[in-house]
Design an enzyme around this catalytic site. Sequence first.
Site, PDB file in Angstrom:
ATOM      1  N   ALA A  57       0.859  -1.188   0.000  1.00 17.75           N
ATOM      2  CA  ALA A  57       0.000   0.000   0.000  1.00 17.75           C
ATOM      3  C   ALA A  57       0.895   1.237   0.000  1.00 17.75           C
ATOM      4  O   ALA A  57       2.063   1.158   0.386  1.00 17.75           O
ATOM      5  CB  ALA A  57      -0.874  -0.028   1.246  1.00 17.75           C
ATOM      6  N   GLY A  96       0.511  -5.174   0.679  1.00 15.14           N
ATOM      7  CA  GLY A  96      -0.675  -5.161  -0.169  1.00 15.14           C
ATOM      8  C   GLY A  96      -0.404  -5.705  -1.566  1.00 15.14           C
ATOM      9  O   GLY A  96      -1.314  -6.212  -2.232  1.00 15.14           O
ATOM     10  N   GLU A  99      -0.646  -9.366  -1.168  1.00 11.46           N
ATOM     11  CA  GLU A  99      -2.064  -9.693  -0.922  1.00 11.46           C
ATOM     12  C   GLU A  99      -2.849  -9.670  -2.231  1.00 11.46           C
ATOM     13  O   GLU A  99      -3.728 -10.502  -2.464  1.00 11.46           O
ATOM     14  CB  GLU A  99      -2.662  -8.687   0.064  1.00 11.46           C
ATOM     15  CG  GLU A  99      -2.075  -8.851   1.460  1.00 11.46           C
ATOM     16  CD  GLU A  99      -2.626  -7.819   2.420  1.00 11.46           C
ATOM     17  OE1 GLU A  99      -2.237  -6.635   2.301  1.00 11.46           O
ATOM     18  OE2 GLU A  99      -3.434  -8.177   3.280  1.00 11.46           O
ATOM     19  N   GLU A 119       4.040  -5.863   7.080  1.00 13.44           N
ATOM     20  CA  GLU A 119       3.185  -4.927   7.827  1.00 13.44           C
ATOM     21  C   GLU A 119       3.556  -4.815   9.299  1.00 13.44           C
ATOM     22  O   GLU A 119       3.522  -3.722   9.865  1.00 13.44           O
ATOM     23  CB  GLU A 119       1.705  -5.325   7.686  1.00 13.44           C
ATOM     24  CG  GLU A 119       1.086  -4.971   6.328  1.00 13.44           C
ATOM     25  CD  GLU A 119       1.291  -6.035   5.256  1.00 13.44           C
ATOM     26  OE1 GLU A 119       2.135  -6.949   5.461  1.00 13.44           O
ATOM     27  OE2 GLU A 119       0.611  -5.981   4.214  1.00 13.44           O
TER      28      GLU A 119
HETATM   29  N1  3HC Z   1       4.620   3.411  -0.109  1.00 18.07           N
HETATM   30  C1  3HC Z   1       5.099   4.622  -0.451  1.00 18.07           C
HETATM   31  N2  3HC Z   1       6.396   4.822  -0.746  1.00 18.07           N
HETATM   32  C2  3HC Z   1       7.220   3.780  -0.685  1.00 18.07           C
HETATM   33  C3  3HC Z   1       6.775   2.490  -0.336  1.00 18.07           C
HETATM   34  C4  3HC Z   1       5.404   2.322  -0.036  1.00 18.07           C
HETATM   35  N3  3HC Z   1       4.898   1.136   0.289  1.00 18.07           N
HETATM   36  N4  3HC Z   1       7.824   1.652  -0.366  1.00 18.07           N
HETATM   37  C5  3HC Z   1       8.882   2.377  -0.723  1.00 18.07           C
HETATM   38  N5  3HC Z   1       8.524   3.657  -0.919  1.00 18.07           N
HETATM   39  C6  3HC Z   1       9.370   4.774  -1.369  1.00 18.07           C
HETATM   40  C7  3HC Z   1      10.490   5.067  -0.376  1.00 18.07           C
HETATM   41  O1  3HC Z   1      10.047   5.941   0.640  1.00 18.07           O
HETATM   42  C8  3HC Z   1      11.520   5.690  -1.280  1.00 18.07           C
HETATM   43  O2  3HC Z   1      11.112   7.021  -1.528  1.00 18.07           O
HETATM   44  P1  3HC Z   1      12.203   8.175  -1.734  1.00 18.07           P
HETATM   45  O3  3HC Z   1      13.010   7.767  -2.908  1.00 18.07           O
HETATM   46  O4  3HC Z   1      11.385   9.390  -1.890  1.00 18.07           O
HETATM   47  O5  3HC Z   1      12.993   8.165  -0.464  1.00 18.07           O
HETATM   48  C9  3HC Z   1      11.356   4.918  -2.592  1.00 18.07           C
HETATM   49  O6  3HC Z   1      10.062   4.340  -2.530  1.00 18.07           O
HETATM   50  C10 3HC Z   1      12.371   3.804  -2.773  1.00 18.07           C
HETATM   51  O7  3HC Z   1      12.391   3.005  -1.594  1.00 18.07           O
HETATM   52  P2  3HC Z   1      13.746   2.466  -0.994  1.00 18.07           P
HETATM   53  O8  3HC Z   1      14.742   3.559  -0.891  1.00 18.07           O
HETATM   54  O9  3HC Z   1      13.390   1.727   0.248  1.00 18.07           O
HETATM   55  O10 3HC Z   1      14.205   1.472  -2.151  1.00 18.07           O
HETATM   56  P3  3HC Z   1      14.839   0.028  -2.050  1.00 18.07           P
HETATM   57  O11 3HC Z   1      15.025  -0.442  -3.428  1.00 18.07           O
HETATM   58  O12 3HC Z   1      15.985   0.009  -1.110  1.00 18.07           O
HETATM   59  O13 3HC Z   1      13.714  -0.893  -1.353  1.00 18.07           O
HETATM   60  C11 3HC Z   1      11.519  -1.799  -1.045  1.00 18.07           C
HETATM   61  C12 3HC Z   1      12.501  -1.122  -2.019  1.00 18.07           C
HETATM   62  C13 3HC Z   1      12.042  -3.205  -0.674  1.00 18.07           C
HETATM   63  C14 3HC Z   1      10.190  -1.930  -1.724  1.00 18.07           C
HETATM   64  C15 3HC Z   1      11.402  -0.973   0.255  1.00 18.07           C
HETATM   65  O14 3HC Z   1      11.137   0.379  -0.098  1.00 18.07           O
HETATM   66  C16 3HC Z   1      10.336  -1.397   1.196  1.00 18.07           C
HETATM   67  O15 3HC Z   1      10.536  -2.315   1.965  1.00 18.07           O
HETATM   68  N6  3HC Z   1       9.170  -0.718   1.164  1.00 18.07           N
HETATM   69  C17 3HC Z   1       8.118  -0.911   2.102  1.00 18.07           C
HETATM   70  C18 3HC Z   1       7.318  -2.128   1.767  1.00 18.07           C
HETATM   71  C19 3HC Z   1       6.196  -2.301   2.755  1.00 18.07           C
HETATM   72  O16 3HC Z   1       6.359  -2.156   3.950  1.00 18.07           O
HETATM   73  N7  3HC Z   1       5.018  -2.623   2.240  1.00 18.07           N
HETATM   74  C20 3HC Z   1       3.886  -2.822   3.057  1.00 18.07           C
HETATM   75  C21 3HC Z   1       3.117  -1.557   3.153  1.00 18.07           C
HETATM   76  S1  3HC Z   1       1.761  -1.691   4.275  1.00 18.07           S
HETATM   77  C22 3HC Z   1       0.568  -2.472   3.363  1.00 18.07           C
HETATM   78  O17 3HC Z   1       0.799  -2.895   2.264  1.00 18.07           O
HETATM   79  C23 3HC Z   1      -0.765  -2.550   4.010  1.00 18.07           C
HETATM   80  C24 3HC Z   1      -1.619  -3.581   3.388  1.00 18.07           C
HETATM   81  O18 3HC Z   1      -1.603  -4.762   4.153  1.00 18.07           O
HETATM   82  C25 3HC Z   1      -3.047  -3.104   3.273  1.00 18.07           C
END
Ligand code: 3HC
Length: 689
Positions: A57, A96, A99, A119
């Site tokens: 998400a 997400g 999912e 998450e």
């Molecule tokens: N939403 C918004 N922005 C995100 C994002 C997300 N889920 N994931 C990454 N970004 C952004 C980062 O903030 C960063 O932004 P910036 O360049 O402005 O600083 C850019 O994307 C690149 O991210 P990274 O620097 O972390 O890039 P990497 O290549 O090192 O890593 C990644 C990529 C493995 C995807 C890592 O960013 C990550 O782990 N992201 C989070 C993933 C996550 O936690 N997803 C679950 C979200 S909660 C959810 O999905 C709820 C659901 O159950 C309903």
Amino acid sequence: MERLGDIAVIEVSNPPVNAVSQPVRAGLFETVAQAAADHQVKAIVICCAGRTFIAGADIREFGKPMLPPSLPEVINRIEATAKPVVIALHGTALGGGLELALGGHYRVALASARFGLPEVTLGLLPGAGGTQRLPRLVPFSGAVDLITSGRQIGAAQALDLGLIDKIAEGDDARSAGLDYAKVLIEESRAPRPTSALPCNPPEPGALDAARTRLAKSARGQIAPQKALDALQGACDLPFAEGLTQERALFLDLMNSDQRGAMIHAFFAERQVGKLDEIKGIAPRVIQSIGVVGGGTMGAGIATSALLSGLSVTLAERDSEAAERAYAAVTGLLKNAVKRSKLSEAKYVQIKAECFKTTKYYADLAPCDLVVEAVFESLDVKKEVFGKLDAVCKPGAILATNTSYLDVNAIAAMTERPRDVIGLHFFSPAHVMKLLEVVVADNTAPEVTATGFALAKTLGKVAVRSGVCDGFIGNRILSQYRKALDGAVIAGASPYDVDRALVAFGLAMGPYAVSDLAGLDIGWATRKRLAPTRDPCEAYAEFADRLCEMGRFGRKTGRGYYLYAEGRPTPDPEVDAIIAAERTAKGVKTRPLSAQEIVDRYMAAMVNEAARVVEDGIARRPLDVDVTLLNGYGFPRWRGGPMYYADRVGLDKILRDITTLAAEDDFLWQPAPLLQRLVADGKTFSSLNT
Ligand code: 3HC
Ligand code: NAI
């Protein structure tokens, strides 16, 4: 959407990581309906442009009003489609994103793809069906593991578990999806909704066992326990009811302080490397690393570099020390093999081709960067840097791992101060995430940029620090340790302090940590600083008394605790030493509550951190948060000390400091920045840019 013959291809494109933001949700909702209604379409492929499948998400939308359609609605629509939906996966399918993949009917992935439900690391649980669909596809224990740990797995393991159906050759997920869809059409395969499958049953007692385990390993965190509630729902409830319950639990967590704190930590860790001074500056290429000194830190630094694919030459004082260092590093690598972090074949290759130890500094000549990790003595370090300057190739970066010493004085020993920097690793260096990049007066921006790039290569989080005694982290640590010693003199025991702070969320109490690190390290620093110590400082002496008795902590079997059979037990002898000091100082003791101990700890930490920011040692409050979270065991679910201070209120912290000044007005001088922020009604976060 594009139609290729009888296949509709829906490609998500939302750089950089294809997060499912509201426009993406709306787009998918619409195009899936269109494809489903198109009579010429027999199968649908959902894939992503760019470097990854959907990584979750859009976290930037959290905490704001949620706009429709919700992700569960999108996924339910995908799953309800009467034509087979193939999900083609590459990069990292997370949260997400995964999912959504579970809501498809068939899943094909590139061999390099990774999968996870992270998450819980954001204080949440999968809120779009993940807790309900995953245990219908993979064994229940596998679902518990993935959902409560947030860890990622590779394609081979995902296939093994039943999470995906197929691993495709090549590097084009879209083509792999198309090929798979063609086969499905040829074979007249029907849609296969995951929700129609029964939930795989848990082993008897598995959920209770997981609760007990997580109560310890994720102490203080709400999300993992709530995730188990949702998983219990997958076992006990019909799918639709389980889904409703999961969403309710997810929304509860969305409103929790822990979610806010952990998402602050997530963004702070990405913001911390964004510095004007290195913007657009290309780092130097680093392939080979030299390490000088193969003790605790040198061996860990060498291991970290080798595990990250760099080659390492380690120089020690003599052949015997070099052999010891070789054994230490190969031992750490062997442990990595045992823990499946390194393959046996790679271990053999590293030993044969990438690692050597030496007693000759000249062997460091070809290295791109050398990290010095010799004894913490300015004289020894100055001598080492003089020698390194003489042998290292032009353009090589010379770094010191000093914990406290003046990097400017060390750089001055060389003809290349622009190439000198502090790279302060934390122990154990192959495990701990933090790297303080200490920028000296003459360090070239390109060298600073290389420090940050190296951290990324090593899988670490780099924080920029200016030069001062202890840099960001150890400088703050010194102050809160003094404050806690003050609590002990006032009436608490070291064990009370450790208990209070472990209950607050630290992995270990500060006195137990001192025992682990070795009490002699702090003793040496105190002796070094003794000549400059202000006579007004209320100096607690009990730590020195312990060291004079040879009680250096775990390594001597006795420190603050006794370590008979390895387990720490409080020692009445330590209480007696402290009691004697109180009596000698005429202190009238009183009991201190756990809350008082926590307030004192936080007040000291935040006050010194405000000075560290005001002095420009840390660029922003968020740099302090990232330092304390990754190097000092500050609980991530509290977001870091500055985030915590904003939440409890800076006026409360300032009031605590003022109250404590009545006990010791030397230690408890309020930081001017803190006073200004309170006067202006501002928070630390207002300074984060
Ligand atoms: N939403 C918004 N922005 C995100 C994002 C997300 N889920 N994931 C990454 N970004 C952004 C980062 O903030 C960063 O932004 P910036 O360049 O402005 O600083 C850019 O994307 C690149 O991210 P990274 O620097 O972390 O890039 P990497 O290549 O090192 O890593 C990644 C990529 C493995 C995807 C890592 O960013 C990550 O782990 N992201 C989070 C993933 C996550 O936690 N997803 C679950 C979200 S909660 C959810 O999905 C709820 C659901 O159950 C309903
Ligand atoms: P250590 O005592 O375990 O190791 C130092 C090593 O340096 C020894 O093996 C010694 O033989 C070698 N050495 C000494 N002089 C040398 C020389 N002239 N040439 C080559 N090798 C030489 O010390 P430790 O704990 O590894 O600390 C090293 C540095 O790292 C210190 O500056 C320390 O402050 C810093 N540090 C230590 C941390 C810790 O937790 N131990 C954490 C972060 C930094």
